[in-house]
Motif scaffolding. Structure first.
Motif, PDB file in Angstrom:
ATOM      1  N   VAL A 143       0.814  -1.218   0.000  1.00 38.59           N
ATOM      2  CA  VAL A 143       0.000   0.000   0.000  1.00 38.59           C
ATOM      3  C   VAL A 143       0.847   1.268   0.000  1.00 38.59           C
ATOM      4  N   GLN A 144       2.165   1.141   0.300  1.00 41.11           N
ATOM      5  CA  GLN A 144       3.011   2.328   0.324  1.00 41.11           C
ATOM      6  C   GLN A 144       3.402   2.800  -1.068  1.00 41.11           C
ATOM      7  N   TYR A 145       2.943   2.057  -2.093  1.00 42.33           N
ATOM      8  CA  TYR A 145       3.262   2.409  -3.472  1.00 42.33           C
ATOM      9  C   TYR A 145       1.996   2.680  -4.276  1.00 42.33           C
ATOM     10  N   GLU A 146       2.158   3.446  -5.324  1.00 42.72           N
ATOM     11  CA  GLU A 146       1.094   3.657  -6.300  1.00 42.72           C
ATOM     12  C   GLU A 146       1.372   2.795  -7.524  1.00 42.72           C
ATOM     13  N   PHE A 147       0.314   2.168  -8.065  1.00 38.89           N
ATOM     14  CA  PHE A 147       0.490   1.282  -9.212  1.00 38.89           C
ATOM     15  C   PHE A 147      -0.445   1.719 -10.339  1.00 38.89           C
ATOM     16  N   SER A 148       0.117   1.965 -11.498  1.00 38.59           N
ATOM     17  CA  SER A 148      -0.690   2.311 -12.665  1.00 38.59           C
ATOM     18  C   SER A 148      -1.238   1.026 -13.297  1.00 38.59           C
ATOM     19  N   ASP A 149      -2.187   1.206 -14.229  1.00 38.57           N
ATOM     20  CA  ASP A 149      -2.727   0.055 -14.944  1.00 38.57           C
ATOM     21  C   ASP A 149      -1.636  -0.655 -15.722  1.00 38.57           C
ATOM     22  N   ALA A 150      -0.747   0.102 -16.314  1.00 38.19           N
ATOM     23  CA  ALA A 150       0.346  -0.494 -17.086  1.00 38.19           C
ATOM     24  C   ALA A 150       1.253  -1.322 -16.193  1.00 38.19           C
ATOM     25  N   TYR A 151       1.474  -0.847 -14.972  1.00 43.40           N
ATOM     26  CA  TYR A 151       2.322  -1.584 -14.045  1.00 43.40           C
ATOM     27  C   TYR A 151       1.663  -2.917 -13.674  1.00 43.40           C
ATOM     28  N   MET A 152       0.342  -2.893 -13.408  1.00 42.05           N
ATOM     29  CA  MET A 152      -0.355  -4.126 -13.025  1.00 42.05           C
ATOM     30  C   MET A 152      -0.428  -5.112 -14.182  1.00 42.05           C
ATOM     31  N   GLU A 153      -0.449  -4.610 -15.412  1.00 43.02           N
ATOM     32  CA  GLU A 153      -0.382  -5.509 -16.564  1.00 43.02           C
ATOM     33  C   GLU A 153       0.961  -6.229 -16.595  1.00 43.02           C
TER      34      GLU A 153
ATOM     35  N   PRO B 150       6.179   5.980  -4.742  1.00 42.59           N
ATOM     36  CA  PRO B 150       5.593   5.890  -3.398  1.00 42.59           C
ATOM     37  C   PRO B 150       4.203   6.514  -3.381  1.00 42.59           C
ATOM     38  N   ASN B 151       3.393   6.019  -2.486  1.00 36.57           N
ATOM     39  CA  ASN B 151       2.016   6.488  -2.356  1.00 36.57           C
ATOM     40  C   ASN B 151       1.987   7.700  -1.445  1.00 36.57           C
ATOM     41  N   SER B 152       1.687   8.847  -2.017  1.00 33.48           N
ATOM     42  CA  SER B 152       1.685  10.093  -1.244  1.00 33.48           C
ATOM     43  C   SER B 152       0.546  10.144  -0.246  1.00 33.48           C
ATOM     44  N   ALA B 153      -0.438   9.260  -0.401  1.00 31.78           N
ATOM     45  CA  ALA B 153      -1.590   9.291   0.511  1.00 31.78           C
ATOM     46  C   ALA B 153      -1.294   8.611   1.828  1.00 31.78           C
ATOM     47  N   ILE B 154      -0.168   7.891   1.883  1.00 40.28           N
ATOM     48  CA  ILE B 154       0.149   7.180   3.123  1.00 40.28           C
ATOM     49  C   ILE B 154       0.680   8.188   4.140  1.00 40.28           C
ATOM     50  N   ARG B 155      -0.048   8.418   5.203  1.00 37.81           N
ATOM     51  CA  ARG B 155       0.329   9.402   6.212  1.00 37.81           C
ATOM     52  C   ARG B 155       0.385   8.782   7.614  1.00 37.81           C
ATOM     53  N   SER B 156      -0.147   7.602   7.755  1.00 37.41           N
ATOM     54  CA  SER B 156      -0.255   7.060   9.103  1.00 37.41           C
ATOM     55  C   SER B 156       0.134   5.600   9.123  1.00 37.41           C
ATOM     56  N   LYS B 157       0.609   5.145  10.262  1.00 39.56           N
ATOM     57  CA  LYS B 157       0.939   3.727  10.442  1.00 39.56           C
ATOM     58  C   LYS B 157       0.121   3.157  11.598  1.00 39.56           C
ATOM     59  N   ARG B 158      -1.092   3.755  11.784  1.00 38.26           N
ATOM     60  CA  ARG B 158      -1.931   3.262  12.873  1.00 38.26           C
ATOM     61  C   ARG B 158      -2.302   1.811  12.652  1.00 38.26           C
ATOM     62  N   SER B 159      -2.365   1.059  13.705  1.00 35.64           N
ATOM     63  CA  SER B 159      -2.685  -0.364  13.640  1.00 35.64           C
ATOM     64  C   SER B 159      -4.173  -0.569  13.856  1.00 35.64           C
ATOM     65  N   THR B 160      -4.757  -1.361  13.014  1.00 40.80           N
ATOM     66  CA  THR B 160      -6.171  -1.718  13.162  1.00 40.80           C
ATOM     67  C   THR B 160      -6.254  -3.243  13.180  1.00 40.80           C
ATOM     68  N   ARG B 161      -5.792  -3.796  14.265  1.00 41.49           N
ATOM     69  CA  ARG B 161      -5.633  -5.249  14.309  1.00 41.49           C
ATOM     70  C   ARG B 161      -6.972  -5.997  14.212  1.00 41.49           C
ATOM     71  N   GLU B 162      -8.057  -5.299  14.654  1.00 43.07           N
ATOM     72  CA  GLU B 162      -9.326  -6.013  14.590  1.00 43.07           C
ATOM     73  C   GLU B 162      -9.781  -6.253  13.163  1.00 43.07           C
ATOM     74  N   ASN B 163      -9.244  -5.504  12.202  1.00 41.71           N
ATOM     75  CA  ASN B 163      -9.609  -5.691  10.802  1.00 41.71           C
ATOM     76  C   ASN B 163      -8.550  -6.441  10.012  1.00 41.71           C
ATOM     77  N   SER B 164      -7.501  -6.865  10.674  1.00 43.03           N
ATOM     78  CA  SER B 164      -6.387  -7.478   9.956  1.00 43.03           C
ATOM     79  C   SER B 164      -6.561  -8.981   9.859  1.00 43.03           C
ATOM     80  N   PHE B 165      -5.758  -9.613   8.982  1.00 43.48           N
ATOM     81  CA  PHE B 165      -5.703 -11.066   8.922  1.00 43.48           C
ATOM     82  C   PHE B 165      -5.131 -11.557  10.248  1.00 43.48           C
ATOM     83  N   THR B 166      -5.749 -12.540  10.808  1.00 46.24           N
ATOM     84  CA  THR B 166      -5.377 -12.982  12.151  1.00 46.24           C
ATOM     85  C   THR B 166      -4.556 -14.254  12.135  1.00 46.24           C
ATOM     86  N   GLY B 167      -3.759 -14.444  11.104  1.00 40.73           N
ATOM     87  CA  GLY B 167      -2.886 -15.622  11.086  1.00 40.73           C
ATOM     88  C   GLY B 167      -3.438 -16.729  10.215  1.00 40.73           C
TER      89      GLY B 167
END
Length: 555
Positions: free
Chosen positions: A179-189, A347-364
């Protein structure tokens, strides 16, 4: 002289006695009148006593209780009566396999629905909002599987559909773990072009493609085969009797009436010759019919073994989750390879925070239900039970057409030895019983059959069975030929999965056609602030150290 006179007197008395015993039957047609009336005819059409039968066209002429008008009506009745047992047997066969078809079809459809429902509930609990945001991908996946089951490769190309599914899933997961990066359509192709060599999901896509393809091909083809049986039986059983058949049936069933012997049954061998002549075209169906049933039985063995639809669909949620876990565990290596091959993204300029939201994360590691809790049936039954039942029915249906004359001419409709009607009198039937099929009827002493004019309807059904047998044999090797008509040689192991015995495992079978993933459509993952925050915190919580290393040069 006295002795000669005495002999003459004895002979005269014998003749008078014989004529006296036969004459009352012909003088009294009451039994014939009652029997004729029981068939629904007007009793007044029957003479009170025997009359000259010179006008009769089928039955023996002479003194008779029949008239030409009666003979015509009894001819029509005989056509109905020889058709009735054939129709009854055919209706029973149609009903049996209509039910079997409905049971299998309902089972497969419900199993698909149950698998989708099971995956949804498990993934909601396990992956939470991350799954919910991408649930449409999985809905489309099951919709495509259902469409393939219903319509085959003419509607859905299984290989392309699966390739698109994994490519789409890779795109979504690659964005989430980076998520720290921006990906164009061409990149995903570019990422899509490297999917096969990256193998981000491990070996799961290859195995699942093989398992799904052969299970769906086998299930769909088998259900089509079950549907074909009542259709063929219906068309064949409605073939009309020929005039010569009706004439022979009239002679066998009702000419005893004319001599007053209404209870006299035909001789069994006489009945066999008449019915084999009447059902000659149907008997020619038997060879291809048996080939078809053998192919159905062989495919059942596949459904019980390596092509088991239930064993593929029931745990499909676990298999897809395993692929997701493979991607999670190898995300760092996968990302590095992509960056090497496609270049470093911005890099993704929208990334401003590293807050943890563990309740929404994959739990293993994903943990499915226990075996006791997982659903194991659909439509109130199991595949093993369905296949056990249908195998008995398929085996019982073999030689149905060639044994029809024997079934019709059973002990309840015929009489043995000398106590039977042989076509002219109450006596033993002397002719040999001829074989089944059109070609043998050239020797039939009782039914005139034109062996140069096979029935068009039945010949068409023979062709239909032959084509379906080819499809079944191809499905036996995991090949879908629903859009092609193939010859007898179809289904060679070299052209299919390389598996030609029930001992095949689910892991070692490769198709000759390599997996060729199409370019996935680039779909943006949700961009709401809450969703973005959740994805950022998920990625940071799971892959913090790796992301820190990757992002360092861009800070």
């Amino acid at each position: 002289m006295k002795a000669l006179l005495l002999l003459c007197v004895v002979c005269t008395l014998a003749v008078l006695s014989a004529s006296g015993s036969a004459e009352p039957k012909l003088n009294n047609c009451n039994e014939v009148r009652a029997a004729f009336s029981s068939k629904g005819f007007n009793v007044n059409d029957v003479p009170n006593k025997g009359t000259n039968g010179a006008s009769l066209k089928v039955c023996p002429q002479g003194f008779s209780c029949c008239t030409a008008e009666m003979e015509e009506k009894l001819s029509q009745q005989s056509q109905t009566e020889i058709k009735a047992p054939v129709s009854k047997l055919s209706a029973g066969l149609q009903s049996t396999f209509t039910q079997r078809h409905d049971h299998f079809d309902k089972f497969f459809r419900e199993l698909l629905k149950n698998s989708e429902s099971s995956l949804h509930s498990m993934f909601v609990r396990t992956y939470g909002v991350m799954y919910i945001d991408n649930a449409q991908l999985f809905k489309d996946f099951f919709a495509s599987l259902t469409q393939y089951y219903l319509s085959g490769s003419s509607a859905v190309n299984m290989d392309s559909m699966l390739s698109d599914f994994w490519a789409d899933l890779l795109e979504r997961m690659f964005r989430l773990v980076n998520v720290q990066y921006e990906f164009s359509d061409a990149y995903m192709e570019c990422v899509s072009r490297h999917t096969e060599q990256l193998q981000p999901f491990g070996d799961v896509p290859r195995k699942l493609r093989i398992q799904l393809t052969r299970a769906f091909v086998a299930a769909r083809t088998f259900v089509r085969g079950l549907a074909l049986i009542p259709d063929v039986v219906n068309k064949v059983s409605t073939v009309s009797a020929s005039p010569s058949c009706v004439r022979a049936a009239m002679k066998m069933l009702y000419c005893p009436y004319c001599s007053g012997q209404v209870a006299l049954k035909p001789c069994q061998n006489y009945c066999l010759n008449v019915m084999r002549g009447c059902l000659a075209n149907q008997a020619d169906l038997d060879s291809e019919w048996n080939n078809f049933l053998d192919a159905m039985l062989a495919l059942v063995e596949r459904l019980e073994g390596p092509f088991n639809f239930e064993s593929v669909m029931d745990p499909i949620d676990v298999k897809i989750s395993e692929a997701i876990m493979n991607m999670q565990e190898n995300s760092l290596q996968v990302s590095q390879k992509v960056f090497q091959g496609c270049g470093m993204p911005k890099p993704n300029s929208a990334i401003r925070s590293k807050r943890s939201t563990r309740e929404n994360s994959f739990t293993g590691r994903f943990r499915p239900y226990s075996p006791e809790a997982r659903p194991t049936t659909a439509a109130g039954t199991s595949l093993d039970r369905l296949t056990a039942e249908v195998k008995k029915k398929l085996k019982h249906a073999k030689r149905f057409w060639s044994t029809l004359p024997d079934t019709v001419c059973g002990v309840e409709r015929t009489a043995p030895g000398d106590e039977c009607w042989n076509g002219t009198a109450k006596s033993r039937y002397q002719s040999d019983v001829i074989g089944n099929g059109l070609a043998n009827q050239v020797y039939n002493p009782d039914v005139q059959v034109d062996i140069t004019k096979p029935d068009i309807v039945i010949r068409r059904q023979i062709a239909v069975l032959k084509e379906m047998t080819s499809r079944l044999r191809a499905a036996h090797f995991g090949n879908d030929i629903s859009d092609d008509i193939v010859d007898e040689g179809s289904g060679d192991a070299e052209s299919g999965s390389g598996c030609d015995s029930p001992s095949c495992t689910t892991d070692d079978i490769y198709f000759s056609t390599p997996l060729t993933p199409g370019k996935p459509k680039t779909k943006e993952v949700g961009t709401s602030s809450a969703g973005a925050s959740a994805r950022v915190s998920v990625a940071l919580a799971l892959f913090g150290p790796a992301l820190a290393l990757l992002a360092a040069p861009w800070r």
